[in-house]
Structures are given as structure tokens and as C-alpha cells.
Design an enzyme around this catalytic site. Sequence first.
Site, PDB file in Angstrom:
ATOM      1  N   GLU A   1      -1.220 -22.249  23.205  1.00  0.00           N
ATOM      2  CA  GLU A   1      -2.589 -22.006  23.734  1.00  0.00           C
ATOM      3  C   GLU A   1      -3.041 -22.511  21.961  1.00  0.00           C
ATOM      4  O   GLU A   1      -4.453 -23.485  21.588  1.00  0.00           O
ATOM      5  CB  GLU A   1      -3.746 -21.072  23.717  1.00  0.00           C
TER       6      GLU A   1
ATOM      7  N   ASP B   1      -1.436 -23.655  19.266  1.00  0.00           N
ATOM      8  CA  ASP B   1      -0.857 -24.507  18.859  1.00  0.00           C
ATOM      9  C   ASP B   1      -1.719 -25.798  19.013  1.00  0.00           C
ATOM     10  O   ASP B   1      -1.683 -26.675  18.668  1.00  0.00           O
ATOM     11  CB  ASP B   1       0.815 -24.774  19.224  1.00  0.00           C
TER      12      ASP B   1
ATOM     13  N   SER C   1       1.817  -2.900 -13.570  1.00  0.00           N
ATOM     14  CA  SER C   1       3.022  -1.982 -12.585  1.00  0.00           C
ATOM     15  C   SER C   1       2.383  -0.567 -12.191  1.00  0.00           C
ATOM     16  O   SER C   1       1.143   0.040 -13.255  1.00  0.00           O
ATOM     17  CB  SER C   1       4.394  -2.088 -12.370  1.00  0.00           C
ATOM     18  N   LEU C   2       2.962   0.082 -11.520  1.00  0.00           N
ATOM     19  CA  LEU C   2       2.980   1.632 -11.889  1.00  0.00           C
ATOM     20  C   LEU C   2       3.687   2.058 -12.008  1.00  0.00           C
ATOM     21  O   LEU C   2       4.677   2.310 -12.048  1.00  0.00           O
ATOM     22  CB  LEU C   2       2.196   1.878 -10.224  1.00  0.00           C
TER      23      LEU C   2
ATOM     24  N   GLU D   1      -2.908   4.697   0.157  1.00  0.00           N
ATOM     25  CA  GLU D   1      -2.464   3.546   0.448  1.00  0.00           C
ATOM     26  C   GLU D   1      -1.189   3.571   0.425  1.00  0.00           C
ATOM     27  O   GLU D   1      -0.372   3.965  -0.183  1.00  0.00           O
ATOM     28  CB  GLU D   1      -3.004   2.484   0.283  1.00  0.00           C
TER      29      GLU D   1
ATOM     30  N   LYS E   1       3.021   2.286  -0.394  1.00  0.00           N
ATOM     31  CA  LYS E   1       3.108   1.577  -0.734  1.00  0.00           C
ATOM     32  C   LYS E   1       3.803   0.890  -0.610  1.00  0.00           C
ATOM     33  O   LYS E   1       4.937   0.634   0.087  1.00  0.00           O
ATOM     34  CB  LYS E   1       3.762   2.270  -1.965  1.00  0.00           C
TER      35      LYS E   1
ATOM     36  N   ARG F   1       3.682 -12.403 -10.104  1.00  0.00           N
ATOM     37  CA  ARG F   1       3.116 -11.067 -10.974  1.00  0.00           C
ATOM     38  C   ARG F   1       3.906 -12.019 -12.323  1.00  0.00           C
ATOM     39  O   ARG F   1       2.949 -12.077 -13.159  1.00  0.00           O
ATOM     40  CB  ARG F   1       3.614 -10.245 -10.565  1.00  0.00           C
TER      41      ARG F   1
ATOM     42  N   LYS G   1      -4.239   6.556  -5.659  1.00  0.00           N
ATOM     43  CA  LYS G   1      -5.315   5.932  -6.817  1.00  0.00           C
ATOM     44  C   LYS G   1      -6.656   6.127  -7.275  1.00  0.00           C
ATOM     45  O   LYS G   1      -7.429   7.169  -5.887  1.00  0.00           O
ATOM     46  CB  LYS G   1      -6.352   4.211  -6.239  1.00  0.00           C
TER      47      LYS G   1
ATOM     48  N   CYS H   1      50.345   6.530   4.614  1.00  0.00           N
ATOM     49  CA  CYS H   1      51.605   6.819   4.325  1.00  0.00           C
ATOM     50  C   CYS H   1      53.011   7.496   4.892  1.00  0.00           C
ATOM     51  O   CYS H   1      52.324   8.757   5.719  1.00  0.00           O
ATOM     52  CB  CYS H   1      51.411   7.568   3.301  1.00  0.00           C
TER      53      CYS H   1
HETATM   54  S1  IVH Z   1      -1.800  -0.990  -6.966  1.00  0.00           S
HETATM   55  C1  IVH Z   1      -2.846  -1.810 -11.483  1.00  0.00           C
HETATM   56  N1  IVH Z   1      -1.092  -0.917  -4.497  1.00  0.00           N
HETATM   57  O1  IVH Z   1       3.559  -1.699  -6.047  1.00  0.00           O
HETATM   58  C2  IVH Z   1      -2.016  -1.104  -9.998  1.00  0.00           C
HETATM   59  N2  IVH Z   1       0.579  -1.367  -5.536  1.00  0.00           N
HETATM   60  O2  IVH Z   1       4.936  -0.823  -8.264  1.00  0.00           O
HETATM   61  C3  IVH Z   1      -1.178  -2.707  -9.110  1.00  0.00           C
HETATM   62  N3  IVH Z   1       2.202  -2.179  -4.486  1.00  0.00           N
HETATM   63  O3  IVH Z   1       3.196  -4.731  -8.423  1.00  0.00           O
HETATM   64  C4  IVH Z   1      -1.112  -2.173  -8.102  1.00  0.00           C
HETATM   65  N4  IVH Z   1       1.466  -1.645  -2.773  1.00  0.00           N
HETATM   66  O4  IVH Z   1       3.099  -4.990  -6.557  1.00  0.00           O
HETATM   67  C5  IVH Z   1      -1.014  -1.312  -5.560  1.00  0.00           C
HETATM   68  N5  IVH Z   1      -1.018  -0.260  -1.909  1.00  0.00           N
HETATM   69  C6  IVH Z   1      -0.490  -0.580  -3.212  1.00  0.00           C
HETATM   70  C7  IVH Z   1       0.350  -1.125  -3.200  1.00  0.00           C
HETATM   71  C8  IVH Z   1       0.819  -1.928  -4.841  1.00  0.00           C
HETATM   72  C9  IVH Z   1       2.427  -1.681  -3.109  1.00  0.00           C
HETATM   73  C10 IVH Z   1       2.928  -2.607  -5.223  1.00  0.00           C
HETATM   74  C11 IVH Z   1       2.457  -3.521  -6.137  1.00  0.00           C
HETATM   75  C12 IVH Z   1       2.370  -3.699  -7.765  1.00  0.00           C
HETATM   76  C13 IVH Z   1       3.793  -2.128  -7.338  1.00  0.00           C
HETATM   77  C14 IVH Z   1       4.184  -1.178  -8.807  1.00  0.00           C
END
Ligand code: IVH
Length: 668
Positions: free
Chosen positions: A34, A36, A81-82, A112, A114, A135, A291, A426
Amino acid sequence: MPDPAKQIDELRKEIERHEYLYYVQDSPEITDKEFDDLVKKLQTLEAQHPDLLTPDSPTQRVSGKASSTFSAVKHSRPMLSLDNVYDEEELKAWWERASKGLGGAKFEVSIEPKMDGTSLALVYENGRLKSAATRGDGETGEDVTANVKTIRAIPLRLDFKAPVPETFECRGEVYMLKKDFEAMNREAVKTDSKTFANPRNSAAGSLRQKDPSITAKRKLMFTVHSASNIPETMNLEKHSEFIEVCRNLHLPVAVYPIPIAQSPDDVIRIYKKWLDERPGLPYEIDGIVVKINHFDQQKALGMTAKSPRWAVAFKFSASQATSTINSVEYSVGRTGAVTPIAKISPVHCGGVTISSVSLHNFDEVERLGVKVGDKVLIERAGDVIPKIVRVIEHGINAKNIAPPKSCPVCAGEVLRADDGEVAWRCVNALCPAQLERGLLHFASRDALDIEGMGESVVSQLLEKGFVKDFADVYSLKKEDLLKLELFADKKAENLLAQIETSKTRPLSKLLAALGIRHVGEKVARTLAERFMDLKALADASQEDLTKVPDLGPIIAESVHTFFRQETTRTLIGKLEKAGVNFKEPKKEIMESAISGKSFVFTGELESFSRSEAEEFVTQMGAKAMSSVSKKTDYVVAGAEAGSKLEKAEKLGVKILTEQEFKKLIGRP
Ligand code: IVH
């Protein structure tokens, strides 16, 4: 006539709603067919009215042409990055540092999952998706807009419920559902194409396809996880509010409402919940992201060179990793089985560094299709030994992994067992790798019967290097034995006396003790009675051996091979020098009360081992049989006798207790 502009507008809204229900809410209201049909209807209308076609129409998701490069996009703000923490202590230390940085002020954190994917920055202008960038190095990424438009979870237009600034930027993770990832890999295997190690690699790879129509087929998903410059432009105070705004704009978010924690213990509780739920989740996560919720506190803490001080990834210990097979070594087990061991470039996996992984056997090598030089996926879950899950990519000039021609320990022949076993072994029963098991057998009751030479003694003798082959047992000295655990004068003397007595056992026992493949007690007795002397047996040709009644060709070959080995020759020389008896005593077949009778022994006897009892009756001119028939004269039943006893009762065969048997043969 309906107004085509209105019709097109309504259709687009309808399609967008279904995309949202299906890809973001995961609760579709209509079938794929539907859906499509709606898209087709819109396509037809747009074809009839090309002036009404706009780039944000759902029909334009797969539109861009294949390009050879992606143009560079400078991010409005660096994509960070984290930092990672791996356990509760590290998390608490992070919390402490943040608290200090905020001058001891209280703070709360949002949590959240990851997502295990690849990050993406989306820029909407006047509510329309303008660009999407990877990125890259954090400052500059690649423009993957054409590919991103194919991801149906990402709206091409925002659903304005909240007021959004002219330029709205959000960042998030592109990922793949486990089931789609697996299906994609299955398909890749079928078509002999490249498979991906994990959903993260497949998401990143799919996003960087030169042809958007390929990305479209990859079923990518998206979830928003962070803002760029939104706080200032939208007057928001908290990250959790930002996530709520995104949700209202119909952008996909991982969890809603986003859980908030007030202490490290709260965080740990939520971490454990995610860890428990992880296996059942439709997507892969590799930890949680913690965070600090208030933007002003985030600002106060700022960032280090690459990552914010206000956020941290609390990672699960990875159970999978990729590495390359650099070489293969062979290990020889206690049964002689040769195991191929892959030597890999060291990787961190499941909390340890792994540099070698067992391939178990050569059938497994074939099943995996693995070769030296290949890139492979390694898994180590919990305390489980690491394994190779599959090949990710064959190396250029990858080399086959074949069984070795000769044993890496003793240079003896390596053959595949003839009984359908998977192992290559062996065949040298005297191979040092097999010595521990071999020695235990050598000293066992039905072999040379050396009382006191059990597991602990044998393993210490080998460990201390006192014994390197069977014959070395006969050169052990009292001072050697006194170095073993719990050995004092008396115990050492007893063992030496036992060893001395073992030299006098008949050839049949010695043969059984040597652990020649396929030569158990019965065959040993047959061989001993036939050849009477170890040297005669050692010199026998394969033909001589084949002629021995009751000896099949497999046994004949095994015995012949054994005596042709250099190690066997050396051993025989050493045993002879030590004064070990090589002869089988002539059997004086006695005329006795049981001459000509046939016996079957069943259950456990107290005064003899089964083979002792059998030997005894043989010497007295009777026959020892292994199964009960009408012709059986006596069944001797010991403790826990089973089916043979039942059969004897059924057939009316005379049954003797051990006492009665002893009386019959005139033994006290
Ligand atoms: S926050 C300033 N939240 O993990 C913080 N990152 O190792 C920016 N990622 O490059 C990232 N889930 O690609 C954030 N709930 C989440 C995430 C997340 C996955 C990835 C993201 C980041 C990497 C860092």
C-alpha cells in the site's frame, strides 16, 4: 478536476506520515504494498506536473547520480568524540572530576544507549534537509546528502510543531538493525561479495557508497543524539529538552523520555538494565552515553582536545574484534590430536588482549574457509575461550591452512584417524606431547601396574623434567622422588620398589603399556602369545602381523608403523638396558576342574580386575568370552552386573558369585 498541487501536497504528507510511523515509531498502519502504491501515485502525478516537483518530495529519496568523490563539508562546530570509561570505578572518577569542575555544584545526567553506528550531521534550512555530512576528522566531513536522503527514517522536511530556527542542525548515529545486517551478510556470502564485521562498519560503508541506489537498499536507520548550536538559537536549557524537540519534529530519537540520573549509583543501575536488555535489542549498542543535562553546566566544563568533559561513554566490554591471521602454529594434545592455532595481530576483546585463537581442527578451518593473511572476526564472550566467528576479508596471497606432514613436537607422522574422526593425530605413541596421558596408562593396573604413580606424581615427574619417555621411569632415583610434593623416605622407597617389580611383568602387559594405537589388553595378549618376545615382534613384517589370527589389517599396520619409528627403537634399547622383561612366559595349560569350560565375567569383582580373572581361567585351560550365549558354561557376576547377568538368567546359564568362582578355581 481536483487541484493537482493540493493532491500532490496531501499525498506527500500522507507518505511522510507513513514513513514516520514505519521507520521512527516502528508501528506501520499500512502494508508495504500500500505504501509503494502511494509513492507510485505521487510519482505519476509529479511526472504529469513537472513544475510541481520539489527536491524534498518523498519520490526524490533516490535521485542523486553516482559520484566519484564526496565534497568536503566544514562542520559548523567540531563533531566531537567521547572519552570512555569501562567500569564503575572509572565512572565514579569521571563524576568526581565533573563535580570538581563545577565547583561542587549538583548536576544531573541524561542517559542514552551508545548506538554502534557512524555519526552524521544533518542541516535543515527552513525545515528542509539541506545537507548531511559524515564526521570526517571532526572539523571537516564528507557530503553524503544524496545517500542520506535514501534513509527513510530521516525526514526530508521537518514536522513543525515547535518553532525551529531557520538553520536547524542535529547530529546522530546512522546504524543498521541486527536482522538487516545479518541478512545483508548472508546475501554477500551467497554472491561472494565482501561481508562486514559488525553493524557499525556496514553502516559506515553503506553511507559512503558512490551510488545512492546502493545505499537505498541497505536499510539504514538513524537516531538523533546531539545538538550543534541549538541551545543558543532555541533557548533550550537541557539536553533532554533538545531530544524532546527533535521528537516533536519527527526526528528519530533512541529513547523517550530520556532517563535522568542524579548520582553514579543511578547511572550504574541504568547501565545494568541496558546490559541485560542488550541481547534482545533489535540494534547493536556498545555501552551507554552519560551527558550532563544542563547546557550551562556543559559550557562551564568545556572540552579537552577532542572530547567534551561533560559527557562520557560507559562502555560494555567488547566481545568482538577484528584482526588478521599472521601465521598458524600446531599444538599437539595429550591424545596426539594436532590442533591448528591462528596467531593473530593482538587485539583487545572481552577485556583481554588476544594474540592467538584455536581453530580446533581442520574441518573447522574448512567450514570457516579461513586462510593465513585473512582478516577475521574474533569473539570472546565472558570467560569463554576466544573463537573466530568468520572471515571478513581474504588477504591478498592468502595461504591455505593444511594439516602438517609431520608432528611439530616429535617429527612423527601425522595422519587422519581411520574411524571418521575429525582429528589429525601424531601417530607416535611416544610423542612427548602425549607423554602425560601415556605414562598414566603405562603405570595403570592393566598395564605395568606401578602403584603410586598417579596423576599428581606423573605430572610432577614431567614438570621437573625427570621423565622424558617411558624408560626414564626406570632411572628414577630416591633423591629425585624426594623432590616431589608430599614425598618422604618411605613413600619414595615404596614407589621405587613398585617400579622395580613392574620390570618383571609379562610381555603382554608391557605391550599393553606402550599405548600402541588399536592395541588394548586383548590384542596385546594375542601378540605376546604369538611372538613371545618383544624383539621378535619388533622385527615382524606387516605380512607376518597380518597372518596373526584375530588381527585385522588396521591393527597390523598400526603395530608395524609403531615398531618402525626411530623413537620406538630408542625406547626399546633403553628398556632393555634397564632390565625390563621382554618375554611372555610359556603358558602351562593346566588340566583343571574348569578345562574346556567357557566363562563370561560381568560386574565388578573384588579380588581381581576383569582381565586378571580372564587370564586366570585361560591359564587353567578354560576360555574367557565377552558375551553370553547358550554355550556359555559360567557367568561370574560381580557388583552391579547388568544385562549379561539378565541374559544368563534368561538362558539358564549357571551363575556364580565371586566367592563361588574362587572356590571353583581353588583360590582362598
Ligand atoms: S554524543 C559531544 N550520544 O559515539 C558528544 N554519541 O565515541 C558527541 N554515539 O562520535 C556524541 N551513540 O558517533 C553521543 N547517544 C550517543 C551516541 C553517540 C553513539 C557515537 C557518536 C560519537 C561516538 C563517540
